[in-house]
Structure formats: structure tokens, C-alpha cells
Design a protein around this motif. Structure first.
Motif, PDB file in Angstrom:
ATOM      1  N   LYS A 427       0.908  -0.870   0.332  1.00 34.12           N
ATOM      2  CA  LYS A 427       0.182  -0.072  -0.128  1.00 34.12           C
ATOM      3  C   LYS A 427       1.468   0.898  -0.517  1.00 34.12           C
ATOM      4  N   PRO A 428       0.626   2.190  -1.301  1.00 31.43           N
ATOM      5  CA  PRO A 428       1.678   3.587  -0.751  1.00 31.43           C
ATOM      6  C   PRO A 428       0.898   4.296   0.082  1.00 31.43           C
ATOM      7  N   LEU A 429       1.559   4.688   0.515  1.00 33.82           N
ATOM      8  CA  LEU A 429       1.172   6.210   1.658  1.00 33.82           C
ATOM      9  C   LEU A 429       2.184   7.186   0.589  1.00 33.82           C
ATOM     10  N   SER A 430       1.745   8.647   1.395  1.00 36.57           N
ATOM     11  CA  SER A 430       1.177   9.568   1.618  1.00 36.57           C
ATOM     12  C   SER A 430       2.568  10.509   0.204  1.00 36.57           C
ATOM     13  N   LEU A 431       3.713   9.373   0.435  1.00 33.20           N
ATOM     14  CA  LEU A 431       4.487   9.919  -0.920  1.00 33.20           C
ATOM     15  C   LEU A 431       4.144  10.208  -1.724  1.00 33.20           C
ATOM     16  N   TYR A 432       3.092   9.069  -2.434  1.00 30.08           N
ATOM     17  CA  TYR A 432       2.965   8.872  -3.850  1.00 30.08           C
ATOM     18  C   TYR A 432       1.912  10.064  -4.073  1.00 30.08           C
ATOM     19  N   ALA A 433       1.700  10.736  -5.427  1.00 33.26           N
ATOM     20  CA  ALA A 433       0.124  10.819  -5.480  1.00 33.26           C
ATOM     21  C   ALA A 433      -0.520   9.819  -6.529  1.00 33.26           C
ATOM     22  N   GLU A 434      -0.112   8.636  -6.371  1.00 36.92           N
ATOM     23  CA  GLU A 434      -0.876   7.563  -6.865  1.00 36.92           C
ATOM     24  C   GLU A 434      -0.878   6.472  -5.858  1.00 36.92           C
ATOM     25  N   ASN A 435      -1.484   6.423  -4.629  1.00 40.63           N
ATOM     26  CA  ASN A 435      -1.584   5.088  -3.746  1.00 40.63           C
ATOM     27  C   ASN A 435      -2.658   3.916  -4.652  1.00 40.63           C
ATOM     28  N   THR A 436      -2.944   3.905  -5.308  1.00 41.99           N
ATOM     29  CA  THR A 436      -3.343   2.176  -5.771  1.00 41.99           C
ATOM     30  C   THR A 436      -2.070   1.219  -4.752  1.00 41.99           C
ATOM     31  N   PRO A 437      -3.044   0.053  -4.619  1.00 39.46           N
ATOM     32  CA  PRO A 437      -2.470  -0.607  -3.998  1.00 39.46           C
ATOM     33  C   PRO A 437      -1.888  -1.537  -5.039  1.00 39.46           C
ATOM     34  N   ILE A 438      -0.504  -2.267  -4.573  1.00 36.60           N
ATOM     35  CA  ILE A 438      -0.061  -3.404  -5.845  1.00 36.60           C
ATOM     36  C   ILE A 438      -0.216  -4.461  -5.059  1.00 36.60           C
ATOM     37  N   LYS A 439      -0.376  -5.366  -6.005  1.00 34.93           N
ATOM     38  CA  LYS A 439      -0.577  -6.970  -5.488  1.00 34.93           C
ATOM     39  C   LYS A 439      -0.111  -8.164  -6.257  1.00 34.93           C
TER      40      LYS A 439
END
Length: 449
Positions: A427-439
Motif C-alpha cells: 500500500k503506497p502512502l502519502s509520499l506518492y500521488a498515486e496510491n493504488t495498492p500493488i498486489k
């Protein structure tokens, strides 16, 4: 079809000479034993919603990683005083199936480019001579291309490729203290790098102390292009790493702690001055073994690691901890904290195309991990949680990188065959504008003898 090519391997490691060598050595040198070993890793995996590169929507990969080793042992040297040698050759084969995208996607191309090829054809991973009682009764020398890991592999390891050079070990330098010196010349950034260092091992009553120091020297001024470090450009550099490690395996508890200082200097191109390295890192890991009702012998583990970073543009000091030859890969995938993140103490899976995988200006990592292993009948269920934060953001933005959950099921089908299934959620957090999870979903098979 596009393929990645790594550094050229010396001609003396030609595969055509290996059968003749294996047949001739037992006859000529009276070898007493021939050890054969093999390992095959097969894996099918599917990543979804990757953050960078052409395959952002997802990437399915299939990999094969096989090794075959020959070691001719206990070859007597008649003209020396009770000395004898081992001669070892290990072949490696890396394959990625027929999909070109498998090895051009940003998440895997860096790992794939380390190898001479990833077509499934074998290449020489190790080719060495090990000399026992070298010079004296307490010394052992290992010459040639060899596997090597220093400490936990944070700063230096062959990372599955072998390192060409020499290593000399001496027992009882002082009482029970063991010593080691090494010199390797790996290939990196279109030039050779000199690695020179030494270690001391002290087995105390409760645990093992390990102190080491080594130099990493590279010079791009002789025709090779400058190297882009994380926050500056270099034409020559000398990095010095000094580390201390303590390892304890006592009853139900295992503890492993390591602290490293990074020093040295880098020369900028066009007489733009020098930069001093002033980084550091540490990693602490613990495992607790406990019998749990219903599950049986289980394990709980925790880890905390941190490395330094730069809080602004680099002028005369670079505080980012960034070894060149630390452990980062296994096959063509990352290997570290998290099945998806594959994080080391200083870099992570590519999310921005930078040297450490993080957005520009972000450096250093704080890593927290806790997890456990619980057996059920023949299977072992493993779970892990990871939290990743940046040490510094030169742009004064967020330092919250991501979190990851891993769930694994391992099933041994015998001593030589094991099945493994993985489900991971990044789960990408606030460092990234795009926060769609990677599975990630993967199934692997490991066979060895």
C-alpha cells in the motif's frame, strides 16, 4: 527480441573447457571425493498496479533459476607439507520464458541486466581453488570466482553472481580470534571496482562478535562515463565501510545486530571539487522460538533498520548510505524486506526510476517488520507486516513510503522438494500521488540435492 546483456565474463571461464577439466583433475591430482549439488527454483508470479515503467497495469512473469555445482575435494599436494585443495565450479542458468516484457519492465530490468544473459543458457557463476594449510597450518586461501557475504550482506555480497578475487582465512590470530582478508574486482558501471578489506571474528561465551572494514574504489576517469550517485555525479570514488555485528543463538532466542559507518570521498567531474561520504546504517533482528498449542514449534520475529539520508542538495557532504554491492536481488527479482518491496536499508522496488527507487530528493529508509511462522501438519504458514518510511526528503514533503502485508504457505514434499505460495499487498502512502495498492500472487517450486 530484446535481451539484456551484463558485463563480459573472462574467456578463461569458457564452458567448453569444463568437461575436460572435470575428467582430467581426478586422474592427474588423485582427488579423493567428488561432490555434486544442484538447485532449481521455478516461479510463476503476477504483479498488479506497478508504480512505474511501461507495465504499470501489471506484470506476469515466469522465472527459472538453476545451479549445478561440481567440487573435487581433498586433492593432495605432494610437494607441500600436508596441504591439499578443493576445486569448485558452479554453473548457473537464468530463464524468463519467451516474453520480452518480462525483462524490460522497470521492476526487473535492473536485476536481469546483471547477468551475461537470461535466455536459460548456462554461465559460470563460481570457479575457484581452495587451498588448505596455505603457507602455514592455520591458513586457508580461496582463489578465483567465489560466493561471498560480509556480515548480513548489508554492505557487501556477491548477490548470486560470484566475486572474482582472493580470500585468506587464518585461525587463532590471537587466542580464539579468527581473521580474514579479501580482495575482489567486480564489474560495475563500465569499469572494474576494487574491493579490499579485512574481518575479525571473536566467539564470546554467549555470541559471536564480527568487526570488519573494507574499501570500495572506482575510477571512471579513464574513458568510462561518470557515475550518477543518488544526489551527485562522480568520476572517481573511495567508499570506506566499517561495521560491527553481534550474533547470538541461545536456547529459544536468536539475535542479530549490525551497525555500519560509511566514509570516504567522491570526485566530481570537470574539477568541481570533492564530496565526503558521512552515512550510517544499522539493522537489529530478533527471533523467538515457542511451542504453541495446536500449531507446535512456532517462531515470532521482529526487525528494525535505519539508514541515513540527505535533507537537502549535496554540496560537500553526502549523508546518504548507499553501498554498491549490498544484497538486493535474487534471480531477476528484488530480495529483501517484503515480497513486493524487496527493500534493503537504502533502496526499494523501482517506483520513480532513481538510484534508490524512491522519488527524487528522498533518501534513507526506516524499516519495521514483525511476523511469525506457524506449522500446521506438514505445512508452514508465514505472515509478515512491514512499514517503510524515508529518513529524509530534500523537498520537505512526506516521508511515509508504504506498508506491506505478506502471507506465505510452504509445503515440503520431501527433503529435496518444496512448494511455496505467496500473497502480498503493498500500500503506497502519502509520499506518492498515486496510491493504488500493488498486489502479488505467486507459486514457486524448489528442488535441490
Amino acid at each position: 527480441m530484446k535481451r539484456h546483456c551484463g558485463p563480459p565474463y573472462p574467456k578463461r571461464y569458457s564452458l567448453y573447457a569444463i568437461p575436460a577439466l572435470l575428467l582430467a583433475l581426478p586422474v592427474i591430482t588423485y582427488a579423493t571425493k567428488l561432490d555434486l549439488s544442484s538447485n532449481v527454483d521455478l516461479k510463476a508470479a503476477n504483479y498488479t498496479n506497478l508504480l512505474t515503467g511501461d507495465e504499470k497495469k501489471g506484470q506476469a512473469i515466469y522465472t527459472e533459476n538453476a545451479t549445478l555445482g561440481f567440487v573435487i575435494k581433498d586433492i593432495k599436494l605432494e610437494k607441500t607439507d600436508n596441504s591439499y585443495i578443493d576445486v569448485g565450479i558452479v554453473l548457473n542458468s537464468i530463464g524468463t520464458g519467451s516474453s520480452t516484457n518480462t525483462i524490460t519492465a522497470a521492476q526487473f530490468s535492473e536485476a536481469a541486466a546483471r547477468y551475461p544473459h537470461v535466455t536459460g543458457a548456462p554461465f559460470v557463476k563460481e570457479a575457484y581453488v581452495k587451498i588448505y594449510k596455505f603457507l602455514n597450518q592455520k591458513t586457508t586461501a580461496m582463489l578465483g570466482r567465489q560466493a561471498f557475504t560480509l556480515g548480513q550482506g548489508i554492505t557487501l555480497t556477491d548477490d548470486g553472481l560470484g566475486l572474482t578475487g582472493a580470500r585468506i582465512e587464518t585461525e587463532k590470530i590471537f587466542q580464539i580470534v579468527k581473521g580474514e582478508v579479501f580482495f575482489f574486482r567486480p564489474y560495475k558501471d563500465d569499469s572494474f571496482v576494487k574491493l579490499t578489506g579485512a574481518s575479525l571474528y571473536y566467539p564470546a561465551s554467549e555470541g559471536l562478535w564480527h568487526v570488519y572494514h573494507f574499501w570500495e574504489q572506482a575510477d571512471q576517469s579513464l574513458g568510462a562515463p561518470p557515475v550518477i550517485e543518488l544526489d551527485h555525479t562522480s568520476i572517481s570514488r573511495t567508499k570506506k565501510f566499517t561495521g560491527i555485528r553481534y550474533f547470538l543463538n541461545h536456547s529459544q532466542m536468536v539475535f542479530d545486530g549490525e551497525f555500519i559507518l560509511q566514509r570516504g570521498k567522491s570526485k566530481r567531474p570537470d574539477n568541481a571539487g570533492t564530496v565526503k561520504y558521512t552515512g550510517y546504517a544499522f539493522l537489529i533482528k530478533g527471533v523467538w522460538n515457542q511451542n504453541i498449542t495446536f500449531f507446535g514449534a512456532s517462531k515470532a520475529r521482529m526487525a528494525y533498520g535505519k539508514s541515513s539520508g540527505n535533507s537537502g542538495p549535496v554540496s560537500d557532504k553526502d549523508k546518504a548510505f548507499l553501498p554498491t554491492f549490498g544484497h538486493r536481488f535474487k534471480g531477476i527479482e528484488r530480495d529483501g524486506f517484503g515480497e513486493i518491496a524487496g527493500a534493503s536499508l537504502y533502496d526499494i522496488i523501482q517506483t520513480s526510476g532513481t538510484a534508490n527507487g524512491l522519488p527524487n530528493g528522498v533518501s534513507g529508509l526506516n524499516i519495521i517488520n514483525f511476523g511469525g511462522d506457524m506449522p500446521y501438519k506438514k505445512a508452514v504458514l508465514t505472515f509478515d507486516f512491514f512499514k517503510f518510511r524515508a529518513a529524509r526528503n530534500a523537498n520537505q514533503g512526506s516521508i511515509q513510503i508504504a506498508s506491506e502485508w505478506d502471507l506465505k504457505l510452504s509445503y515440503p514434499m520431501g527433503d529435496s522438494l518444496r512448494l511455496k505460495a505467496v500473497y502480498a499487498f503493498f500500500k503506497p502512502l502519502s509520499l506518492y500521488a498515486e496510491n493504488t495498492p500493488i498486489k502479488l500472487v505467486s507459486v514457486g517450486l524448489t528442488a535441490k540435492f
